[in-house]
Design a protein around this motif. Sequence first.
Motif, PDB file in Angstrom:
ATOM      1  N   VAL A   1       0.876  -1.170   0.000  1.00  0.00           N
ATOM      2  CA  VAL A   1       0.000   0.000   0.000  1.00  0.00           C
ATOM      3  C   VAL A   1       0.908   1.214   0.000  1.00  0.00           C
ATOM      4  CG1 VAL A   1      -1.730   1.305   1.299  1.00  0.00           C
ATOM      5  CG2 VAL A   1      -1.825  -1.199   1.274  1.00  0.00           C
ATOM      6  N   ARG A   2       0.653   2.160  -0.903  1.00  0.00           N
ATOM      7  CA  ARG A   2       1.434   3.402  -0.948  1.00  0.00           C
ATOM      8  C   ARG A   2       0.494   4.585  -0.775  1.00  0.00           C
ATOM      9  NH1 ARG A   2       6.222   2.535  -4.568  1.00  0.00           N
ATOM     10  NH2 ARG A   2       7.494   1.341  -3.140  1.00  0.00           N
ATOM     11  N   PHE A   3       0.917   5.529   0.063  1.00  0.00           N
ATOM     12  CA  PHE A   3       0.202   6.790   0.252  1.00  0.00           C
ATOM     13  C   PHE A   3       1.173   7.908  -0.078  1.00  0.00           C
ATOM     14  CE2 PHE A   3      -1.077  10.474   2.737  1.00  0.00           C
ATOM     15  CZ  PHE A   3      -2.422  10.584   2.383  1.00  0.00           C
ATOM     16  N   ILE A   4       0.853   8.700  -1.096  1.00  0.00           N
ATOM     17  CA  ILE A   4       1.739   9.788  -1.532  1.00  0.00           C
ATOM     18  C   ILE A   4       1.567  10.977  -0.587  1.00  0.00           C
ATOM     19  CG2 ILE A   4       2.392  11.315  -3.437  1.00  0.00           C
ATOM     20  CD1 ILE A   4       2.800   8.303  -4.041  1.00  0.00           C
ATOM     21  N   ILE A   5       2.668  11.392   0.020  1.00  0.00           N
ATOM     22  CA  ILE A   5       2.647  12.520   0.954  1.00  0.00           C
ATOM     23  C   ILE A   5       2.919  13.834   0.221  1.00  0.00           C
ATOM     24  CG2 ILE A   5       3.747  13.540   2.986  1.00  0.00           C
ATOM     25  CD1 ILE A   5       4.608  10.687   3.762  1.00  0.00           C
ATOM     26  N   LEU A   6       3.964  13.839  -0.607  1.00  0.00           N
ATOM     27  CA  LEU A   6       4.380  15.032  -1.355  1.00  0.00           C
ATOM     28  C   LEU A   6       4.759  14.634  -2.766  1.00  0.00           C
ATOM     29  CD1 LEU A   6       6.830  16.631   1.242  1.00  0.00           C
ATOM     30  CD2 LEU A   6       4.589  17.525   0.618  1.00  0.00           C
ATOM     31  N   GLY A   7       4.555  15.541  -3.717  1.00  0.00           N
ATOM     32  CA  GLY A   7       5.024  15.327  -5.073  1.00  0.00           C
ATOM     33  C   GLY A   7       4.085  14.483  -5.913  1.00  0.00           C
ATOM     34  N   ASP A   8       4.669  13.823  -6.920  1.00  0.00           N
ATOM     35  CA  ASP A   8       3.881  13.019  -7.844  1.00  0.00           C
ATOM     36  C   ASP A   8       4.641  11.760  -8.227  1.00  0.00           C
ATOM     37  OD1 ASP A   8       5.158  13.367 -10.795  1.00  0.00           O
ATOM     38  OD2 ASP A   8       5.418  15.206  -9.638  1.00  0.00           O
ATOM     39  N   ALA A   9       3.886  10.683  -8.440  1.00  0.00           N
ATOM     40  CA  ALA A   9       4.472   9.409  -8.869  1.00  0.00           C
ATOM     41  C   ALA A   9       3.570   8.815  -9.932  1.00  0.00           C
ATOM     42  CB  ALA A   9       4.598   8.450  -7.690  1.00  0.00           C
ATOM     43  N   THR A  10       4.154   8.317 -10.995  1.00  0.00           N
ATOM     44  CA  THR A  10       3.389   7.649 -12.043  1.00  0.00           C
ATOM     45  C   THR A  10       3.671   6.157 -11.948  1.00  0.00           C
ATOM     46  OG1 THR A  10       3.468   9.611 -13.437  1.00  0.00           O
ATOM     47  CG2 THR A  10       2.951   7.519 -14.527  1.00  0.00           C
ATOM     48  N   VAL A  11       2.616   5.391 -11.708  1.00  0.00           N
ATOM     49  CA  VAL A  11       2.710   3.948 -11.541  1.00  0.00           C
ATOM     50  C   VAL A  11       1.933   3.294 -12.682  1.00  0.00           C
ATOM     51  CG1 VAL A  11       2.190   1.981 -10.044  1.00  0.00           C
ATOM     52  CG2 VAL A  11       2.897   4.178  -9.040  1.00  0.00           C
ATOM     53  N   ASN A  12       2.646   2.551 -13.523  1.00  0.00           N
ATOM     54  CA  ASN A  12       2.024   1.894 -14.681  1.00  0.00           C
ATOM     55  C   ASN A  12       1.134   2.846 -15.474  1.00  0.00           C
ATOM     56  OD1 ASN A  12       3.368  -0.337 -13.811  1.00  0.00           O
ATOM     57  ND2 ASN A  12       1.569  -1.592 -13.465  1.00  0.00           N
ATOM     58  N   GLY A  13       1.622   4.070 -15.674  1.00  0.00           N
ATOM     59  CA  GLY A  13       0.921   5.040 -16.507  1.00  0.00           C
ATOM     60  C   GLY A  13      -0.115   5.892 -15.805  1.00  0.00           C
ATOM     61  N   VAL A  14      -0.413   5.630 -14.532  1.00  0.00           N
ATOM     62  CA  VAL A  14      -1.391   6.424 -13.769  1.00  0.00           C
ATOM     63  C   VAL A  14      -0.622   7.342 -12.826  1.00  0.00           C
ATOM     64  CG1 VAL A  14      -3.308   6.354 -12.130  1.00  0.00           C
ATOM     65  CG2 VAL A  14      -3.118   4.590 -13.898  1.00  0.00           C
ATOM     66  N   THR A  15      -0.908   8.645 -12.878  1.00  0.00           N
ATOM     67  CA  THR A  15      -0.206   9.613 -12.043  1.00  0.00           C
ATOM     68  C   THR A  15      -0.963   9.842 -10.745  1.00  0.00           C
ATOM     69  OG1 THR A  15       0.771  10.671 -13.969  1.00  0.00           O
ATOM     70  CG2 THR A  15       0.726  11.958 -11.932  1.00  0.00           C
ATOM     71  N   TYR A  16      -0.217   9.770  -9.643  1.00  0.00           N
ATOM     72  CA  TYR A  16      -0.750   9.982  -8.297  1.00  0.00           C
ATOM     73  C   TYR A  16      -0.114  11.232  -7.713  1.00  0.00           C
ATOM     74  CZ  TYR A  16      -2.288   5.161  -8.768  1.00  0.00           C
ATOM     75  OH  TYR A  16      -2.884   4.007  -9.216  1.00  0.00           O
ATOM     76  N   GLN A  17      -0.912  12.032  -7.019  1.00  0.00           N
ATOM     77  CA  GLN A  17      -0.459  13.263  -6.385  1.00  0.00           C
ATOM     78  C   GLN A  17      -0.539  13.105  -4.865  1.00  0.00           C
ATOM     79  OE1 GLN A  17       0.535  15.931  -8.246  1.00  0.00           O
ATOM     80  NE2 GLN A  17       0.046  14.905 -10.165  1.00  0.00           N
ATOM     81  N   ALA A  18      -0.036  14.101  -4.144  1.00  0.00           N
ATOM     82  CA  ALA A  18      -0.116  14.089  -2.686  1.00  0.00           C
ATOM     83  C   ALA A  18      -1.567  13.860  -2.253  1.00  0.00           C
ATOM     84  CB  ALA A  18       0.403  15.402  -2.117  1.00  0.00           C
ATOM     85  N   GLY A  19      -1.756  12.927  -1.317  1.00  0.00           N
ATOM     86  CA  GLY A  19      -3.079  12.567  -0.830  1.00  0.00           C
ATOM     87  C   GLY A  19      -3.666  11.351  -1.513  1.00  0.00           C
ATOM     88  N   ASP A  20      -3.086  10.927  -2.640  1.00  0.00           N
ATOM     89  CA  ASP A  20      -3.568   9.731  -3.345  1.00  0.00           C
ATOM     90  C   ASP A  20      -2.952   8.479  -2.734  1.00  0.00           C
ATOM     91  OD1 ASP A  20      -5.101  11.208  -5.130  1.00  0.00           O
ATOM     92  OD2 ASP A  20      -3.545  11.218  -6.684  1.00  0.00           O
ATOM     93  N   TRP A  21      -3.611   7.356  -2.939  1.00  0.00           N
ATOM     94  CA  TRP A  21      -3.153   6.074  -2.418  1.00  0.00           C
ATOM     95  C   TRP A  21      -3.374   4.995  -3.457  1.00  0.00           C
ATOM     96  CZ3 TRP A  21      -6.946   2.416  -2.356  1.00  0.00           C
ATOM     97  CH2 TRP A  21      -8.257   2.887  -2.352  1.00  0.00           C
ATOM     98  N   MET A  22      -2.697   3.864  -3.260  1.00  0.00           N
ATOM     99  CA  MET A  22      -2.873   2.723  -4.157  1.00  0.00           C
ATOM    100  C   MET A  22      -2.545   1.438  -3.406  1.00  0.00           C
ATOM    101  SD  MET A  22       0.611   3.350  -6.283  1.00  0.00           S
ATOM    102  CE  MET A  22       0.642   5.040  -5.718  1.00  0.00           C
ATOM    103  N   ILE A  23      -3.146   0.353  -3.851  1.00  0.00           N
ATOM    104  CA  ILE A  23      -2.779  -0.982  -3.385  1.00  0.00           C
ATOM    105  C   ILE A  23      -2.207  -1.704  -4.594  1.00  0.00           C
ATOM    106  CG2 ILE A  23      -3.593  -3.181  -2.450  1.00  0.00           C
ATOM    107  CD1 ILE A  23      -6.033  -1.623  -1.333  1.00  0.00           C
ATOM    108  N   ILE A  24      -0.987  -2.200  -4.457  1.00  0.00           N
ATOM    109  CA  ILE A  24      -0.358  -2.982  -5.521  1.00  0.00           C
ATOM    110  C   ILE A  24      -0.389  -4.442  -5.062  1.00  0.00           C
ATOM    111  CG2 ILE A  24       1.728  -3.341  -6.889  1.00  0.00           C
ATOM    112  CD1 ILE A  24       2.392  -0.327  -6.112  1.00  0.00           C
ATOM    113  N   PRO A  25      -1.109  -5.307  -5.766  1.00  0.00           N
ATOM    114  CA  PRO A  25      -1.242  -6.695  -5.315  1.00  0.00           C
ATOM    115  C   PRO A  25       0.087  -7.451  -5.308  1.00  0.00           C
ATOM    116  CG  PRO A  25      -2.722  -6.237  -7.157  1.00  0.00           C
ATOM    117  CD  PRO A  25      -1.825  -5.054  -7.010  1.00  0.00           C
ATOM    118  N   ALA A  26       0.115  -8.522  -4.560  1.00  0.00           N
ATOM    119  CA  ALA A  26       1.281  -9.405  -4.551  1.00  0.00           C
ATOM    120  C   ALA A  26       1.566  -9.888  -5.969  1.00  0.00           C
ATOM    121  CB  ALA A  26       1.015 -10.602  -3.642  1.00  0.00           C
TER     122      ALA A  26
END
Length: 132
Positions: free
Chosen positions: A80-105
């Motif tokens: 589980v990732r929770f973005i605190i600051l900045g931006d991250a693009t995971v498999n083509g989807v961009t996440y900003q501060a406050g966004d979260w994701m679950i990456i399965p096993a």
Amino acid sequence: MPSKKIEILDVVCPFLVDEIVNKDNYKKYLNSKIVSSKIEFEDVTNKTIPIDLSGIKHIRHITVAPGTNVPTHAHNSPVVRFIILGDATVNGVTYQAGDWMIIPAKCSYSISTTGGYQALGFCHMWSSVGTG
């Protein structure tokens, strides 16, 4: 005076998903319930992130420099990732501060960032698996 209420929340168990889950698609993965106690204070806003963390063993604070590209990889357990600051693009989807994701096993993913980011990573274990 703060008010207190008990809630029964529908949440996602990271161990039961088969694709990357985030705020846009989590409702189809609501597969667990938790009981939560919530205290509300005047002038304080909070939002529940609908993830069951009961199987999570530890938390990491992650800092990634601007312009970083993390190659495709996977982990043996969900992350589980929770973005605190900045931006991250995971498999083509961009996440900003406050966004979260679950990456399965064992789900292959890559991360890139233009401006850098900080995140909290919640995980059962951090070992990686080959991505072929």
